[in-house]
Design an enzyme around this catalytic site. Structure first.
Site, PDB file in Angstrom:
ATOM      1  CB  SER A   1      -5.865  11.824   5.465  1.00  0.00           C
ATOM      2  OG  SER A   1      -6.867  11.043   6.079  1.00  0.00           O
TER       3      SER A   1
ATOM      4  CD  GLU B   1      -4.404  12.420   0.988  1.00  0.00           C
ATOM      5  OE1 GLU B   1      -4.672  11.293   0.599  1.00  0.00           O
ATOM      6  OE2 GLU B   1      -5.173  13.095   1.711  1.00  0.00           O
TER       7      GLU B   1
ATOM      8  NE  ARG C   1      -8.171  10.507  -1.069  1.00  0.00           N
ATOM      9  CZ  ARG C   1      -9.073   9.599  -1.468  1.00  0.00           C
ATOM     10  NH1 ARG C   1      -9.414   9.524  -2.764  1.00  0.00           N
ATOM     11  NH2 ARG C   1      -9.634   8.791  -0.616  1.00  0.00           N
TER      12      ARG C   1
END
Length: 313
Positions: free
Chosen positions: A232, A302, A183
């Site tokens: 998420s 994130e 990520r």
């Protein structure tokens, strides 16, 4: 942070329009461009349709000493309630496209990942069914090495085409130069992804289509798709699941203002009418504190925070 101007008399807006950079919307709210549906306005929102639009916007930003912000589908953005004092840029249909040649595909940066997954499946290419579960664009996915269901961008990326806003130059970077990890990428903050080349493996169309159907069904069952959310919220720590840790500390259903940890999936935050970016940021920080206090792990968000939201994740 300077105040956000909203008047058509704004000299920055006039300069953008005279430069012919595509659609220019002064004082445009950015909330509707994010999947959380919170956040304030930009001084101006530009919908770019060609690379020349990007370089022209870059010139205006430099001349007026303004920051820029690239907005894809806004699926990982948390924009401050005060908005953005500079120019926000979104890529229009001129940056879409899926061009397939053998086992390689040239993808426009504005192409939605779910569309990419279906187009590749229809072409008999496998390995990218995971992309149907990511509500972002190709450009944003490259920048954060997006992934789901065991796959990610780095599995396929060959090279990426960039426009650098500081210099107005176009560059092509091989995947090895992009620094893709979990990520994360090492792409510079002024680099706008305009297209990417992926390599995939031949596969049975019906098999890949069935994988896509299963992922869609799983998402409907396990994720709060009927409420505004940003996907998420936290990256999974090594060897564990962020959702499991959040649920373990009893944070499912936890609320701050109009933001709530989803009761369907603990690694999702959903918003209701009247929610603010400060609510979301405050909830993120509260969840991080709870998990760290119990498990000694500070979850990494994130979500990309744009501007000052009051409570920094």
């Amino acid at each position: 942070m300077t105040a956000v101007a909203s008047s058509d008399g704004d000299p920055v807006v006039a300069t953008l329009r005279s430069a012919g950079v595509g659609e220019v919307a002064p004082g445009s709210s950015l909330a509707a461009l994010t999947t959380l549906r919170v956040g304030g306005p930009a001084r101006a929102l530009v919908t770019a349709e060609r690379e020349a639009d990007l370089t022209a916007v870059a010139d205006v930003c430099r001349d007026h000493d303004l920051p820029w912000l690239i907005v894809g589908r806004g699926s990982n953005l948390l924009i401050a309630d005060a908005g953005w004092p500079g120019i926000a840029i979104t890529l229009g249909r001129g940056f879409r496209g899926v061009d397939i040649d053998g086992d390689q595909a040239r993808l426009g940066a504005a192409e939605p990942l779910p569309t990419v997954a279906v187009r590749l499946a229809d072409a008999g290419l496998g390995g990218a069914a995971w992309a149907v579960g990511v509500p972002g664009t190709v450009g944003g996915a490259v920048r954060m090495n997006a992934g789901a269901h065991g796959g990610e961008v780095s599995d396929h990326l060959v090279e990426v085409d960039l426009v650098r806003l500081r210099t107005g130059t176009r560059e092509t970077w091989p995947v090895e130069a992009c620094g893709l990890t979990y990520r994360h990428s090492d792409l510079p903050d002024d680099a706008v992804v305009v297209s990417a080349e992926w390599r995939l493996a031949p596969a049975d169309r019906d098999t890949v289509r069935e994988q896509i159907r299963e992922i869609r069904d799983w998402r409907r069952e396990h994720q709060p798709l009927n409420r505004p959310n940003c996907g998420s919220v936290f990256a999974n720590p090594p060897g564990d699941s962020a959702g499991r840790l959040i649920e373990d500390v009893g944070a499912k259903g936890l609320r701050v203002g109009g933001a709530e940890v989803s009761t369907k999936h603990a690694n999702f935050i959903v918003t209701s009418s009247g929610a603010t970016a400060a609510d979301v940021a405050g909830l993120i920080a509260t969840v991080q504190d709870r998990v760290e206090s119990t498990h000694g792990i500070r979850l990494r968000a994130e979500v990309v925070v744009v501007g000052a939201v009051g409570a920094a994740p």
